[in-house]
Design a protein around this motif. Structure first.
Motif, PDB file in Angstrom:
ATOM      1  N   LEU A   1     -21.552  -7.906  27.208  1.00 20.17           N
ATOM      2  CA  LEU A   1     -21.873  -7.864  25.779  1.00 20.17           C
ATOM      3  C   LEU A   1     -23.384  -7.784  25.568  1.00 20.17           C
ATOM      4  O   LEU A   1     -23.859  -7.108  24.655  1.00 20.17           O
ATOM      5  CB  LEU A   1     -21.279  -9.090  25.085  1.00 20.17           C
ATOM      6  N   ASP A   2     -24.118  -8.456  26.403  1.00 17.40           N
ATOM      7  CA  ASP A   2     -25.577  -8.442  26.270  1.00 17.40           C
ATOM      8  C   ASP A   2     -26.162  -7.060  26.526  1.00 17.40           C
ATOM      9  O   ASP A   2     -27.179  -6.688  25.942  1.00 17.40           O
ATOM     10  CB  ASP A   2     -26.210  -9.439  27.260  1.00 17.40           C
TER      11      ASP A   2
ATOM     12  N   LEU B   1     -24.648  -4.292  25.756  1.00 15.43           N
ATOM     13  CA  LEU B   1     -24.411  -3.554  24.508  1.00 15.43           C
ATOM     14  C   LEU B   1     -25.436  -3.959  23.450  1.00 15.43           C
ATOM     15  O   LEU B   1     -25.995  -3.122  22.749  1.00 15.43           O
ATOM     16  CB  LEU B   1     -22.998  -3.814  23.988  1.00 15.43           C
ATOM     17  N   ARG B   2     -25.705  -5.262  23.358  1.00 11.98           N
ATOM     18  CA  ARG B   2     -26.674  -5.731  22.365  1.00 11.98           C
ATOM     19  C   ARG B   2     -28.042  -5.112  22.588  1.00 11.98           C
ATOM     20  O   ARG B   2     -28.691  -4.661  21.662  1.00 11.98           O
ATOM     21  CB  ARG B   2     -26.792  -7.257  22.455  1.00 11.98           C
TER      22      ARG B   2
ATOM     23  N   LYS C   1     -36.990  -5.005  15.159  1.00 11.39           N
ATOM     24  CA  LYS C   1     -35.846  -4.096  15.356  1.00 11.39           C
ATOM     25  C   LYS C   1     -35.954  -2.830  14.489  1.00 11.39           C
ATOM     26  O   LYS C   1     -35.511  -1.756  14.913  1.00 11.39           O
ATOM     27  CB  LYS C   1     -34.542  -4.836  15.081  1.00 11.39           C
TER      28      LYS C   1
ATOM     29  N   ILE D   1     -20.757  -6.032  17.759  1.00 15.30           N
ATOM     30  CA  ILE D   1     -20.682  -6.721  19.046  1.00 15.30           C
ATOM     31  C   ILE D   1     -20.450  -8.198  18.772  1.00 15.30           C
ATOM     32  O   ILE D   1     -21.291  -8.854  18.170  1.00 15.30           O
ATOM     33  CB  ILE D   1     -21.994  -6.529  19.839  1.00 15.30           C
ATOM     34  N   PRO D   2     -19.327  -8.734  19.198  1.00 15.59           N
ATOM     35  CA  PRO D   2     -19.035 -10.134  18.875  1.00 15.59           C
ATOM     36  C   PRO D   2     -19.877 -11.096  19.720  1.00 15.59           C
ATOM     37  O   PRO D   2     -20.542 -10.683  20.675  1.00 15.59           O
ATOM     38  CB  PRO D   2     -17.551 -10.269  19.198  1.00 15.59           C
TER      39      PRO D   2
ATOM     40  N   ASP E   1     -20.710 -14.071  22.448  1.00 11.85           N
ATOM     41  CA  ASP E   1     -20.288 -14.121  23.852  1.00 11.85           C
ATOM     42  C   ASP E   1     -18.962 -14.850  24.066  1.00 11.85           C
ATOM     43  O   ASP E   1     -18.257 -14.574  25.031  1.00 11.85           O
ATOM     44  CB  ASP E   1     -21.363 -14.819  24.692  1.00 11.85           C
TER      45      ASP E   1
END
Lengths: 397, 397, 397
Positions: A187-188, A190-191, B113, B220-221, B223
Motif C-alpha cells: 500500500l505504501d 501505491l501511496r 503535494k 488507497i485504504p 494499512d
C-alpha cells in the motif's frame, strides 16, 4: 562443492540414503520451492509465495536431494528449528539437476513433479533472488510467509485436513497488500506513486486489499467443481470435487469448506465444514468460531439442507433441514412433540435424549434427521423428524 | 503573459498575497487537478476524473497559484458561480512550475503535494486536453463530473464528513458506463463496435456497468483496512482505519461507512454510518434512506453487534445486540419486561422512557445497551439490557 | 463454385428466392456466425462462442445467403436435423460478400448487421478455423456449444422470452472452464502447465470456474441499466431496461430476470421473473425451480416489494409487500383478518377466496395487493391488504 551427475536410479537411492543418514538430518513433513513476490518498496518483505508444487508428508527422496543441493551450494540447512527457509540460486538448481538426472527425461505430466520444478528453474537464464525453498519439520506456528502459504496450499489442495493444521499467528506474518490480478502491491508503494500513476493513467486496477490471496490465484479445482466468482473463496479453503459456489451471498473462508459435492450459496465461516450432498442455501450463514459459536467449530453432516437466509450456529448431523429464514443457535429454545422426539431418537440410536418437550439448540447438536421450523401460527421454533432418510452405520447397530 | 520564476519563499508568499487580494477573488473550499477520461465517441463527455491529490479546506496558497497560472495562461477564472472547471494546458503548467520554484526540490513524499502534481505534469511531453482543474467555491449542487468526483474523493479520503456534503443531482451528472479495469467506456461505443470487436477477439472484459466507479479505483485504504473484493465498496464510501469488508453479502454504498474499526459482512446502505468496534454480521442489512427508513438516516453506535441476516431499520446506540435473523424496524412492536426496562433506563440516563411493556422500535432508537431478540417459544420480539458495557459520559453525569 | 457479385437489390432478392425454393430448404428460426474459443489442449473442444450478431426469427434473406455461400464453398447444409453447425472459411466469406454487394456500402451503424459481420470477416487476412456458423431449424434440445450460446444470447438480448426456450441438456454440452477475462481455459491445460506458469510468473488471474460465462462478457445492457458487478448476472439472464443490480447479495441466474425497471439487491433464481417497478431488497431470495418451489417457477408482479432478507417461495401479483426478514413459502400458514380478507378480495375480483382466517401460502399465490408480515407480539405470519394501489384491468371489469 557440487553434486556430480547421478547416472542411475540406484545411484540416486544411494545418494538419498547418504543424505538422510547425516547426523542431525530431519525428514521434513512438508516442503516446496516458491517463486515469491517481494515488496516494491521493501524487497526484504515477502508478499506472496507461488508454489508450482508442494510436498506434504511425501517425496522424502526429493527433500533429501534439495537439502543436499543446498548444502553443496554452501547453504547450511538448520534442522534445529520447526521450519527452514532459504533463497535458492543457480548453484542449487545445478546440483538438484545433477541428482535428478536419471529422472529428467521422464519428468512430464504427473510423473516426478519435483524434477519438473527443477527443470523449469534450469530453463531460466538466471533465477535471481525470487525463488525460495521452505521445509517444515513439524506443524508448529508458521514463522514465515513461505510456511504460511505452504500450509494454505496443503489445505486448499486437500493434502491436509481442515482444522488439523497449525496456522496460529498467520495474520501477523502476512502483509496487507493491494491485489492486482495475481500481483500483490505494498500500500505504501501505491501511496508514494499515487500522484504520478493517477496523472499518467497507470494507476492499477485493484481487485482487493487483504492479507490472503484468493483460492483461484493458486489452486486449480477439480473438473466438476465450480466457483462462479473468485472472490468468494479465500486461499486456505478446501473444496471437495463437485462443489459449486454461486456468486450471490456466498463465501468460504480459509480453513473451512466441503467434504463432498455441496451446493454453496451461503457463508461457510472459518473452521466450518459441510458434508457431501448438503446444500447451503442462498444467503444461509454457518457461523464461525469468531462469530457466535463460543469457539465450537461447526460441522454440518451429509445430505443436510440449510434453507435460504437461515442461520445455523450449532453442529448438525446428516439429513437435517433448517427451514428458510430461521435461526438456530446453541441457546435457541426448541419445542419437540413427543411423537417426533421418538422418531428423532430412532434416527439417533446413540444419542441420549431426555424425555421432555423443550430443548436448547445445544442439546440437539450433531443429531441426524432433524427438521427445524418456525410454526407460522405461533412463532415457536420447533423440531421434528425430517423427511430425509438417515443412513445408520450398520456395523455399529 | 507568464509567471516569472519565483526565487524565494518570501517572494512566493508575496505572489499569493497579490493574487488573493485581487478584486473579486474568492478562496475555494476545495480544488484539484484531474486526468479525465473522455468518451470514446463523444470526447466532450467526461466519463471519469482521476485526482492524484484533492485539496479540501486547505492549501489556499496553492489555490492562488493555480488561479494565477490560469489567468496568465489566458483563462479567466469565473468567481461568480459555485464552481469553476477548466482544461489546463502546458502554459498553465509552466506558470505553476515558475511559481512553485522554491519548493520543487523538496516536493517528494508527503511534502508539497500540489507541487508534485505540477512536477508530474511538467514531465509529460504534452499534456493534451485531458487534464482539468476544478474549484468549488461553496458546497452547492455539483455542476460537473469533476465536482462530483472531487466530493466523492473528499468523502472516501475522510476529508469530509459523511452526510455533510451536497451531492444533489450527482446521478444526473455522471454517465452510465462500462468499466474495464479503471477505464470507463461509453455503452454506445461498445454497441457501434460490437461486431468488429467480438469477431476480432478484442471485446473487453467488462467488470461493471454503473455511474460510479469503485472505491479502490481511486482510494488507497489505511494499512490495517481490508476490502476483500473491490465491488463491495462504492466510490464515495468512507472506511475508517481498521475496517474489514468481507466478500459475502456485504456492500457499502457511497455516502455511507464506518467511523472506526468495524467488521463488515453485511450491507451499509447509502447514508448509514457505523461506529467503532461494531460488527455488521454476515448478510445483516442496515436500511438506507431510500429503503424503508422514511428518510431517517441510520447511525449505529460503537461496539454494537448486528447478527447474521438481521435487518436494522432504526438508529442504534452503543453496545447493542440485534440477534441473528431478526428484523427491527421503526414500527416493530417490542416487549420489555419491567426489570429489563429499569436496566435499560439506567444505561440511558438521558432517555425519557415511558413505563410500559410494549414499545415501538422508533421509541428505542439511538438507545445504548439494548439486546433485541425473538423469544423462540412465543415468537415475540423482546428487548432487554445487553451484556455489553455502556461507557457513560462521565462529564455529563 | 462461387456466387457471382450481385449487382442490384433486385438481383439479391432473386438470389434469395432461388435459394429458398431449393428442394428441402428450411427456414432457420435462428442463426449466427460466432468466433469460437477452442480448447488449449483439445482444439476440437469448443469452449465458448462469441456472436457479433444473432438472428432470431428474422433476417431470413441473410440466412439464405449464408446457406448458399456454404453450399458454393462445398459445405452441404443438412436440413434434416434440428440444428446445423459448420466451420466457415474464406471461400464462404467471399461468396457472402459477393451476394451482399448491393448493401456493403450502407452497412454501418444499425443497418445491415449481417453484412457488417461479413465485412468484418473479409477484412481479416485469414479467418482460420475459429469461425463457426450455426442454424437452428427448431427449438429442440441444443446439440452444440454454438446452439447453446445462440439461445443464451437470444434470452439475454431479449429476443426470446424467459422460460420459453428449450435449453435442456445445456449443462452437459458446455465445458467447465477457468475464465480469465473473456478467455476460457481448460482446467487440464492449467494443470499441465501449472509448474512452469507458477515459476515463470505467468499463471493467469482466474476470475471464475464455471460452464457459463457472465452476461457482461457478451451483452451490452441498455443505457439506463446498471450491473455493479459482472459476476452477479449470468449469461442467459434477461434484464429489462432500467434494471439495477447492486453488488451485495444479489444474483440473477440464466433464464431468469426482469420485465421492466427493477431494483435488484437480492437473488432471482433460475426461472424466476420479476415485473416492472418491483424491488428485490437486499439479501431477499426468490426461490428457483431447483430450490424449494416444487418446480413451480415464480413470477413476481409489478410494483411489488420484497423486503431485505425476505424469502419468497411462491408467485406474487402486483403491489404486494413481503416484509423484511420474513419467509413466505407455499406451505406457510398465514392468518388473515376478515376485514382484510374483504379488501384483498376486492383487489382480486377474479380470485375465488374461501371465507376463512388461515390460508396456506399456495392459496394466495399470484394475488395482488397483499402485505405479508410477522406480528412481532405473537410470531404469527399474517397477510393484509397492502397500502399499494392495484391497477385493475378495466376491460375485464
Amino acid at each position: 562443492m557440487a553434486i556430480e551427475t547421478v547416472t542411475s536410479t540406484d545411484a540416486f537411492k544411494q545418494l538419498v540414503t547418504d543424505v538422510t543418514s547425516q547426523a542431525g538430518y530431519k525428514e521434513p513433513m512438508a516442503f516446496g520451492i516458491a517463486r515469491v513476490d517481494r515488496g516494491q518498496k521493501n524487497a526484504e518483505k515477502i508478499l506472496q509465495a507461488n508454489f508450482g508444487l508442494i510436498n506434504w508428508k511425501e517425496n522424502f527422496g526429493s527433500a533429501a536431494v534439495f537439502i543436499k543441493a543446498l548444502q553443496e551450494a554452501n547453504c547450511d540447512v538448520d534442522f534445529s528449528g520447526t521450519e527452514f527457509v532459504a533463497t535458492i540460486n543457480d548453484n542449487f538448481v545445478h546440483n538438484a539437476m545433477a541428482a535428478f538426472a536419471p529422472y529428467v527425461a521422464e519428468a512430464t505430466g504427473d510423473a516426478h513433479k519435483n524434477v519438473q520444478v527443477i527443470k523449469a528453474l534450469s530453463n531460466m537464464a538466471d533465477i535471481g533472488k525470487n525463488f525460495r525453498i521452505v521445509f517444515l519439520f513439524e506443524d508448529a506456528n508458521p514463522g514465515s510467509v513461505e510456511a504460511v502459504y505452504l500450509k494454505l496450499y496443503a489445505l486448499s489442495q486437500s493434502k491436509a485436513e481442515l482444522r488439523k493444521i497449525n496456522l496460529n499467528g498467520a495474520f501477523g506474518i502476512l502483509s496487507n497488500v493491494a491485489w492486482v490480478g495475481n500481483t500483490p502491491y505494498e500500500l505504501d508503494y501505491l501511496r508514494e506513486n499515487e500522484i504520478e500513476m493517477k496523472l499518467n493513467g497507470t494507476y492499477p486496477a485493484v481487485d482487493a486489499v487483504d492479507k490472503f490471496p484468493r483460492f483461484l490465484q493458486h489452486v486449480i479445482p477439480a473438473d466438476n467443481t465450480r466457483i462462479l466468482e473468485a472472490s468468494k473463496v479465500r486461499m486456505g479453503a478446501q473444496l471437495a470435487a463437485g462443489t459449486t459456489v454461486m456468486p450471490g451471498a456466498s463465501y468460504i473462508n480459509f480453513n473451512a469448506g466441503t467434504l463432498g459435492p455441496v451446493m454453496v450459496e451461503g457463508r461457510i465461516s472459518s473452521s466450518a465444514i459441510v458434508g457431501a450432498g448438503s446444500d447451503v442455501g442462498g444467503g444461509a450463514s454457518i457461523l464461525g468460531v469468531l462469530s457466535g459459536t463460543d469457539g465450537n467449530p461447526i460441522s454440518i453432516g451429509e445430505n443436510t439442507l440449510l434453507g435460504a437466509n437461515s442461520v445455523t450456529g450449532l453442529p448438525l448431523g446428516d439429513a437435517c433441514i433448517v427451514d428458510a429464514g430461521i435461526t438456530i443457535l446453541a441457546g435457541t429454545k426448541i419445542k419437540i412433540a413427543p411423537e417426533e422426539l421418538a422418531k428423532i431418537a430412532e434416527a439417533n440410536p446413540e444419542a441420549k435424549l431426555e424425555y421432555k418437550t423443550t430443548f436448547k439448540g445445544a442439546e440437539l447438536q450433531g443429531l441426524n434427521g432433524i427438521h427445524f421450523r418456525q410454526d407460522s401460527t405461533t412463532g415457536e421454533i420447533i423440531a421434528r423428524r425430517s423427511t430425509r432418510e438417515v443412513k445408520l452405520n450398520v456395523e455399529l447397530h
